[in-house]
Design a protein around this motif. Structure first.
Motif, PDB file in Angstrom:
ATOM      1  N   VAL A 122       0.844  -1.197   0.000  1.00 44.93           N
ATOM      2  CA  VAL A 122       0.000   0.000   0.000  1.00 44.93           C
ATOM      3  C   VAL A 122       0.880   1.248   0.000  1.00 44.93           C
ATOM      4  O   VAL A 122       0.642   2.205  -0.750  1.00 44.93           O
ATOM      5  N   GLN A 123       1.915   1.252   0.844  1.00 41.36           N
ATOM      6  CA  GLN A 123       2.819   2.403   0.910  1.00 41.36           C
ATOM      7  C   GLN A 123       3.505   2.620  -0.427  1.00 41.36           C
ATOM      8  O   GLN A 123       3.622   3.746  -0.914  1.00 41.36           O
ATOM      9  N   SER A 124       3.946   1.557  -1.064  1.00 40.10           N
ATOM     10  CA  SER A 124       4.622   1.662  -2.356  1.00 40.10           C
ATOM     11  C   SER A 124       3.666   2.170  -3.435  1.00 40.10           C
ATOM     12  O   SER A 124       4.038   3.016  -4.263  1.00 40.10           O
ATOM     13  N   ALA A 125       2.429   1.681  -3.412  1.00 40.86           N
ATOM     14  CA  ALA A 125       1.441   2.135  -4.398  1.00 40.86           C
ATOM     15  C   ALA A 125       1.156   3.622  -4.242  1.00 40.86           C
ATOM     16  O   ALA A 125       1.095   4.366  -5.231  1.00 40.86           O
ATOM     17  N   PHE A 126       1.005   4.088  -3.006  1.00 40.24           N
ATOM     18  CA  PHE A 126       0.750   5.510  -2.784  1.00 40.24           C
ATOM     19  C   PHE A 126       1.964   6.366  -3.138  1.00 40.24           C
ATOM     20  O   PHE A 126       1.824   7.486  -3.634  1.00 40.24           O
ATOM     21  N   ARG A 127       3.163   5.852  -2.900  1.00 36.18           N
ATOM     22  CA  ARG A 127       4.370   6.593  -3.273  1.00 36.18           C
ATOM     23  C   ARG A 127       4.441   6.757  -4.789  1.00 36.18           C
ATOM     24  O   ARG A 127       4.733   7.833  -5.307  1.00 36.18           O
ATOM     25  N   GLN A 128       4.140   5.683  -5.519  1.00 29.51           N
ATOM     26  CA  GLN A 128       4.154   5.754  -6.982  1.00 29.51           C
ATOM     27  C   GLN A 128       3.043   6.650  -7.508  1.00 29.51           C
ATOM     28  O   GLN A 128       3.248   7.405  -8.456  1.00 29.51           O
ATOM     29  N   LEU A 129       1.873   6.585  -6.885  1.00 33.34           N
ATOM     30  CA  LEU A 129       0.766   7.454  -7.277  1.00 33.34           C
ATOM     31  C   LEU A 129       1.133   8.918  -7.040  1.00 33.34           C
ATOM     32  O   LEU A 129       0.889   9.775  -7.893  1.00 33.34           O
ATOM     33  N   GLY A 130       1.735   9.200  -5.907  1.00 38.06           N
ATOM     34  CA  GLY A 130       2.178  10.562  -5.605  1.00 38.06           C
ATOM     35  C   GLY A 130       3.210  11.053  -6.602  1.00 38.06           C
ATOM     36  O   GLY A 130       3.164  12.211  -7.047  1.00 38.06           O
TER      37      GLY A 130
END
Length: 159
Positions: A35-43
């Motif tokens: 989840v953290q990685s997905a949000f980092r990439q989305l950001g």
């Protein structure tokens, strides 16, 4: 400079992951990391999109303003602005090579510089917001909660 930037981002990313996963139960750490990685990439993707919009909007408006302010008719200014903007500045070289359009190339370079500068300020603003947000993270989340934390997979039994 990009090499040093990449090293800094690598160190920061590792620390952010450690902070995020610090209070996550071990059984859920894989999911939390995803989840953290997905949000980092989305950001990252949204940040790049925002900076691209800032750059191209600034390039287009500043170049058009310079050309119309320099006496070009609005239709010609729009056509030249579109050529420079649509080519992401690649049209500046051929415009500079022609003495009749060299002033358009100079205006295009100045407008691109304005776009990069404004994009830099916007990016710095996002970094500042991130810095402020990092100070809002509690020093010890477990201490901030009242009582003790209990894990659903561990039960306390008294004998």
């Amino acid at each position: 400079m990009l090499f040093l930037y990449g090293i800094g981002v690598g160190f920061a990313t590792a620390q952010v992951t450690n902070v995020v996963l610090n209070d996550v139960p071990e059984a859920s750490s894989g999911q939390a990391s995803g989840v953290q990685s997905a949000f980092r990439q989305l950001g990252s993707a949204l940040g790049i999109a925002a900076l691209t919009i800032v750059f191209f909007t600034t390039l287009s408006t500043r170049l058009n303003d310079r050309l119309t302010g320099g006496g070009l008719p609005a239709g010609e200014a729009d056509r030249l602005t579109g050529a420079v903007t649509d080519s992401a500045g690649a049209a500046i070289g051929p415009l500079a090579a022609n003495p009749q359009t060299a002033s358009v190339a100079d205006a295009g370079r100045a407008a691109m510089t304005d776009g990069v500068v404004l994009g830099g300020y916007v990016a710095a603003g996002f970094v500042l917001l991130g810095l402020i947000a990092s100070f809002l993270i509690p020093a010890s989340p477990a201490a901030a909660e009242s009582g003790t934390r209990s894990s659903p997979d561990k039960e306390l039994t008294l004998h």
